[in-house]
Design an enzyme around this catalytic site. Structure first.
Site, PDB file in Angstrom:
ATOM      1  NE  ARG A  81      -3.747  -2.294   2.315  1.00 22.24           N
ATOM      2  CZ  ARG A  81      -3.462  -3.593   2.417  1.00 22.24           C
ATOM      3  NH1 ARG A  81      -2.234  -4.003   2.685  1.00 22.24           N
ATOM      4  NH2 ARG A  81      -4.410  -4.493   2.260  1.00 22.24           N
ATOM      5  CG  HIS A 180       0.784 -11.519  -4.009  1.00 20.80           C
ATOM      6  ND1 HIS A 180      -0.062 -12.368  -3.349  1.00 20.80           N
ATOM      7  CD2 HIS A 180       0.723 -10.347  -3.351  1.00 20.80           C
ATOM      8  CE1 HIS A 180      -0.624 -11.723  -2.346  1.00 20.80           C
ATOM      9  NE2 HIS A 180      -0.168 -10.494  -2.317  1.00 20.80           N
ATOM     10  CG  ASP A 252      -1.665  -8.335   5.167  1.00 22.44           C
ATOM     11  OD1 ASP A 252      -0.627  -8.243   4.482  1.00 22.44           O
ATOM     12  OD2 ASP A 252      -2.778  -7.926   4.789  1.00 22.44           O
ATOM     13  CD  GLU A 314       3.055 -10.208  -0.504  1.00 23.31           C
ATOM     14  OE1 GLU A 314       2.992  -9.010  -0.858  1.00 23.31           O
ATOM     15  OE2 GLU A 314       2.189 -10.724   0.211  1.00 23.31           O
TER      16      GLU A 314
HETATM   17  C1  BGC Z   1      -1.569  -7.615   1.140  1.00 18.07           C
HETATM   18  C2  BGC Z   1      -2.921  -7.999   1.707  1.00 18.07           C
HETATM   19  C3  BGC Z   1      -3.867  -8.246   0.575  1.00 18.07           C
HETATM   20  C4  BGC Z   1      -3.269  -9.347  -0.288  1.00 18.07           C
HETATM   21  C5  BGC Z   1      -4.102  -9.712  -1.493  1.00 18.07           C
HETATM   22  C6  BGC Z   1      -1.092  -8.780   0.342  1.00 18.07           C
HETATM   23  O1  BGC Z   1       0.177  -8.549  -0.160  1.00 18.07           O
HETATM   24  O2  BGC Z   1      -0.663  -7.257   2.132  1.00 18.07           O
HETATM   25  O3  BGC Z   1      -3.409  -7.002   2.573  1.00 18.07           O
HETATM   26  O4  BGC Z   1      -5.133  -8.614   1.040  1.00 18.07           O
HETATM   27  O5  BGC Z   1      -1.993  -8.990  -0.718  1.00 18.07           O
HETATM   28  O6  BGC Z   1      -4.422  -8.601  -2.245  1.00 18.07           O
END
Ligand code: BGC
Length: 351
Positions: A81, A180, A252, A314
């Site tokens: 984010r 991801h 997370d 990640e």
């Molecule tokens: C984020 C999560 C998100 C997920 C899927 C992750 O990398 O940190 O908050 O829900 O990705 O979009």
């Protein structure tokens, strides 16, 4: 070792190609040009039984229905984010489209993960792979600069999946991509990842706000369910009373990597299968996301998803780095070439 390709669909009148990389030890990796997305990794377990160890699908349509799960996708221009979707470089302010409440997540809407990348398979004596290229024009999702990005996927006989990133720009911009991939080392998604064991070379994690953005504070993991320095089960974060676990129903969170000794940055293990994945990266952080948002509304390869069915590692620079001192530099300038590497090494008693 071998690399081959098959057609699995079309998107906006462009062919979706699936590439299959195999090595001499029974490891298979598949990746498609839609989103430069990893769709499959298969490795043997300790009994010699080979199975899929990531969430993914051979059917292209499954990826159009997955919402914002980003299964195996190349995420960018900026992973994680950006608070408020805004930032300044050299005094010029930029506002990005928001796609996650009041923030911009994973590069914004229809980003790298929803594009068809140019793809070129390659075969060398010690590795097979695919090079993916994408041109992201000046102003794409609000980001400045014409950006040329390449992601190289490769597999070798050391059972290493190597990701190499390169990029150049013609204006100062932000760049912080990741992959991801969600691992589940049991094979066949029979169980959630509660029983997986994680070891991290990280003594500090990034505290997050209720909207998932980092507060900017790094917290010492000692005495918390975020202490993976000596290895611990993932499941304890699902039942813990720690407010940071309760906030997201698991993990997370970014972990700031210590980069000490010869240790891998992260090791994920699953006792019943004997499988292990060791990750090393040139980045300063790993975001651990325990698939808290997955529900049975998403079907992958015929299987309904559920929370905690996978775990991402990640590799990236700390999320929202542009807003926090000490989180690292993610500004890419015209006179520079961006390069980053992440390696996932697969292991078990048999391979
Ligand atoms: C984020 C999560 C998100 C997920 C899927 C992750 O990398 O940190 O908050 O829900 O990705 O979009």
């Amino acid at each position: 070792m071998n690399v081959s390709k098959t057609e699995i669909g079309s998107f906006h009148d462009q062919t979706v190609w699936l590439y299959t990389l195999t090595n001499d030890h029974g490891v298979k990796l598949q990746v498609m040009n839609f989103g430069a997305t990893l769709t499959d990794i298969e490795t043997p377990d300790k009994h010699g039984k080979t199975a899929r160890i990531v969430i993914g699908a051979g059917h292209f349509n499954d990826y159009l229905e997955e919402g914002d799960a980003y299964f195996g996708a190349t995420v960018g221009r900026v992973a994680g984010r950006i608070s408020g979707g805004n930032f300044s470089i050299d005094g010029t302010a930029y506002q990005l489209p928001l796609n996650n409440g009041k923030n911009t997540n994973h590069g914004g809407p229809d980003s790298f993960d929803r594009q068809i990348w140019d793809s070129h398979p390659f075969s060398k004596t010690d590795q097979v792979g695919v090079r993916f290229d994408l041109f992201s024009p000046d102003g794409a999702n609000g980001f400045p600069g014409n950006l040329n990005v390449s992601v190289f996927y490769s597999l070798n006989n050391k059972n290493e999946w190597h990701l190499h990133y390169e990029a150049t720009t013609d204006k100062p911009t932000l760049f912080n991509p990741t992959n991801h991939v969600y691992f589940n080392l049991v094979g066949d998604l029979e169980q959630t990842v509660d029983g997986h064991r994680l070891t991290l070379n990280s003594r500090r994690f990034g505290e997050i706000n209720p909207d998932g953005t980092p507060t900017g504070r790094l917290i010492d993991v000692a005495g918390t369910p975020f202490d993976f320095t000596k290895g611990a089960s993932i499941g304890r974060g699902f039942t813990s009373d720690h407010p940071q676990n309760k906030l997201v129903n698991g993990y997370d969170h970014p972990f700031f990597l210590d980069k000490t000794g010869d240790r891998a940055d992260a090791v994920l293990e699953e006792p019943s299968s004997g499988r292990r994945v060791a990750m090393t990266t040139t980045n300063n952080a790993v975001v651990v996301y325990t698939a808290n948002g997955l529900t049975d509304r998403i079907i992958m390869e015929g299987k309904p998803m559920e929370a905690h069915l996978g775990i991402t590692l990640e590799a990236q620079m700390m999320p929202d780095a542009v807003h926090h001192e000490g989180f690292g530099n993610i500004i890419l300038r015209p006179d520079e070439k961006y390069e980053a590497d992440t390696v996932y090494q697969f292991d078990c008693d048999n391979i």
